[in-house]
Design an enzyme around this catalytic site. Sequence first.
Site, PDB file in Angstrom:
ATOM      1  N   HIS A   8     -20.910   9.177  -6.709  1.00 42.93           N
ATOM      2  CA  HIS A   8     -20.674  10.078  -7.815  1.00 42.93           C
ATOM      3  C   HIS A   8     -19.487   9.732  -8.543  1.00 42.93           C
ATOM      4  O   HIS A   8     -19.295   9.697 -10.014  1.00 42.93           O
ATOM      5  CB  HIS A   8     -20.830  11.392  -7.621  1.00 42.93           C
ATOM      6  CG  HIS A   8     -19.954  11.975  -6.634  1.00 42.93           C
ATOM      7  ND1 HIS A   8     -19.843  11.774  -5.199  1.00 42.93           N
ATOM      8  CD2 HIS A   8     -19.031  12.931  -6.732  1.00 42.93           C
ATOM      9  CE1 HIS A   8     -18.983  12.134  -4.625  1.00 42.93           C
ATOM     10  NE2 HIS A   8     -18.179  12.860  -5.423  1.00 42.93           N
ATOM     11  N   CYS A  64     -15.937   3.614  -6.652  1.00 39.12           N
ATOM     12  CA  CYS A  64     -15.707   5.089  -6.233  1.00 39.12           C
ATOM     13  C   CYS A  64     -14.642   5.577  -7.079  1.00 39.12           C
ATOM     14  O   CYS A  64     -14.288   5.291  -7.802  1.00 39.12           O
ATOM     15  CB  CYS A  64     -15.729   5.721  -4.688  1.00 39.12           C
ATOM     16  SG  CYS A  64     -14.089   4.760  -3.997  1.00 39.12           S
ATOM     17  N   GLY A  65     -14.217   6.846  -6.584  1.00 35.02           N
ATOM     18  CA  GLY A  65     -13.205   7.565  -7.423  1.00 35.02           C
ATOM     19  C   GLY A  65     -11.785   6.656  -7.646  1.00 35.02           C
ATOM     20  O   GLY A  65     -11.376   6.534  -8.649  1.00 35.02           O
ATOM     21  N   THR A  66     -11.443   6.211  -6.340  1.00 30.43           N
ATOM     22  CA  THR A  66     -10.183   5.509  -6.398  1.00 30.43           C
ATOM     23  C   THR A  66     -10.573   4.049  -5.987  1.00 30.43           C
ATOM     24  O   THR A  66      -9.781   3.024  -6.206  1.00 30.43           O
ATOM     25  CB  THR A  66      -9.359   5.908  -5.330  1.00 30.43           C
ATOM     26  OG1 THR A  66     -10.044   5.980  -4.037  1.00 30.43           O
ATOM     27  CG2 THR A  66      -8.797   7.313  -5.758  1.00 30.43           C
ATOM     28  N   GLY A  67     -11.759   3.790  -5.476  1.00 30.67           N
ATOM     29  CA  GLY A  67     -12.239   2.694  -4.839  1.00 30.67           C
ATOM     30  C   GLY A  67     -11.499   2.518  -3.433  1.00 30.67           C
ATOM     31  O   GLY A  67     -12.001   1.486  -2.817  1.00 30.67           O
ATOM     32  N   ILE A  68     -10.685   3.428  -2.968  1.00 28.86           N
ATOM     33  CA  ILE A  68     -10.209   3.102  -1.588  1.00 28.86           C
ATOM     34  C   ILE A  68     -11.442   3.477  -0.629  1.00 28.86           C
ATOM     35  O   ILE A  68     -11.432   2.561   0.411  1.00 28.86           O
ATOM     36  CB  ILE A  68      -9.115   4.175  -1.429  1.00 28.86           C
ATOM     37  CG1 ILE A  68      -8.067   3.924  -2.386  1.00 28.86           C
ATOM     38  CG2 ILE A  68      -8.589   4.283   0.126  1.00 28.86           C
ATOM     39  CD1 ILE A  68      -6.968   4.997  -2.475  1.00 28.86           C
ATOM     40  N   GLY A  69     -12.075   4.572  -0.686  1.00 30.05           N
ATOM     41  CA  GLY A  69     -12.854   4.848   0.384  1.00 30.05           C
ATOM     42  C   GLY A  69     -14.043   3.833   0.552  1.00 30.05           C
ATOM     43  O   GLY A  69     -14.420   3.148   1.579  1.00 30.05           O
ATOM     44  N   HIS A  97      -7.339 -16.800  -3.378  1.00 28.86           N
ATOM     45  CA  HIS A  97      -6.711 -16.916  -2.065  1.00 28.86           C
ATOM     46  C   HIS A  97      -7.362 -16.297  -1.046  1.00 28.86           C
ATOM     47  O   HIS A  97      -7.257 -16.475   0.186  1.00 28.86           O
ATOM     48  CB  HIS A  97      -5.016 -16.159  -2.068  1.00 28.86           C
ATOM     49  CG  HIS A  97      -4.224 -17.062  -2.777  1.00 28.86           C
ATOM     50  ND1 HIS A  97      -2.782 -16.895  -2.963  1.00 28.86           N
ATOM     51  CD2 HIS A  97      -4.363 -18.015  -3.539  1.00 28.86           C
ATOM     52  CE1 HIS A  97      -2.384 -17.784  -3.477  1.00 28.86           C
ATOM     53  NE2 HIS A  97      -2.923 -18.492  -4.090  1.00 28.86           N
ATOM     54  N   ARG A 131      -5.166 -24.293   2.166  1.00 30.13           N
ATOM     55  CA  ARG A 131      -4.396 -23.714   3.330  1.00 30.13           C
ATOM     56  C   ARG A 131      -5.150 -22.160   3.251  1.00 30.13           C
ATOM     57  O   ARG A 131      -5.087 -21.446   4.310  1.00 30.13           O
ATOM     58  CB  ARG A 131      -3.146 -23.568   3.056  1.00 30.13           C
ATOM     59  CG  ARG A 131      -2.554 -22.958   1.638  1.00 30.13           C
ATOM     60  CD  ARG A 131      -1.117 -23.075   1.301  1.00 30.13           C
ATOM     61  NE  ARG A 131      -0.755 -22.110   0.388  1.00 30.13           N
ATOM     62  CZ  ARG A 131      -0.788 -22.594  -0.785  1.00 30.13           C
ATOM     63  NH1 ARG A 131      -1.785 -23.744  -1.321  1.00 30.13           N
ATOM     64  NH2 ARG A 131      -0.549 -21.910  -1.821  1.00 30.13           N
ATOM     65  N   HIS A 132      -5.630 -21.818   2.364  1.00 28.68           N
ATOM     66  CA  HIS A 132      -6.182 -20.452   2.100  1.00 28.68           C
ATOM     67  C   HIS A 132      -7.614 -20.416   3.125  1.00 28.68           C
ATOM     68  O   HIS A 132      -7.939 -19.225   3.510  1.00 28.68           O
ATOM     69  CB  HIS A 132      -6.471 -19.808   0.893  1.00 28.68           C
ATOM     70  CG  HIS A 132      -5.353 -20.062  -0.085  1.00 28.68           C
ATOM     71  ND1 HIS A 132      -4.131 -19.216   0.134  1.00 28.68           N
ATOM     72  CD2 HIS A 132      -4.784 -21.005  -1.193  1.00 28.68           C
ATOM     73  CE1 HIS A 132      -3.237 -19.674  -0.919  1.00 28.68           C
ATOM     74  NE2 HIS A 132      -3.550 -20.910  -1.558  1.00 28.68           N
TER      75      HIS A 132
END
Length: 144
Positions: A8, A64-69, A97, A131-132
């Site tokens: 949401h 999501c709200g922050t993108g973190i969870g 990268h 290398r990446h």
Amino acid sequence: MIAIGSDHGGFKLKAEVMAHLDSLGVEYRDFGAKSSLSSDYADYAEAVGKAVASGECEAGILICGTGIGISIAANKVRGVRCALCNDCFSAEMSRRHNNANILALGERVLGVGLALRIVDIFISTGFDGGRHERRVNKVMALEQ
Ligand code: RB5
């Protein structure tokens, strides 16, 4: 085909991103949420993560709200490299990268204009390899 999902907290921005992808002619599959009612970001992270890890979809976008969870949850799915990018430089480097296969965004962090620019950069930038590739392979080996 891009897999897209949000809880949401990312529902409004998901609608903006889908309209933007429509305008670009980029195909996507919406894994929900289907309404702005309160829901759990892990459910959409799992659905989008599995669609990308299985190869059913080439890439994913999670909001999501922050993108973190939602990014933490997506990175629990084997084969996923989800990058939380709330700026253009991170979006570019996550592809060049890190070969990120899912972009996470925070609706409560970003304006719509910046979010859509980040999406454009993510979907149009390739992996540098070299290398990446060795480094990304080491990261993926941590799943074993
Ligand atoms: C929902 O209120 C919010 O916690 C969720 O969208 C996200 O920001 C979590 O990381």
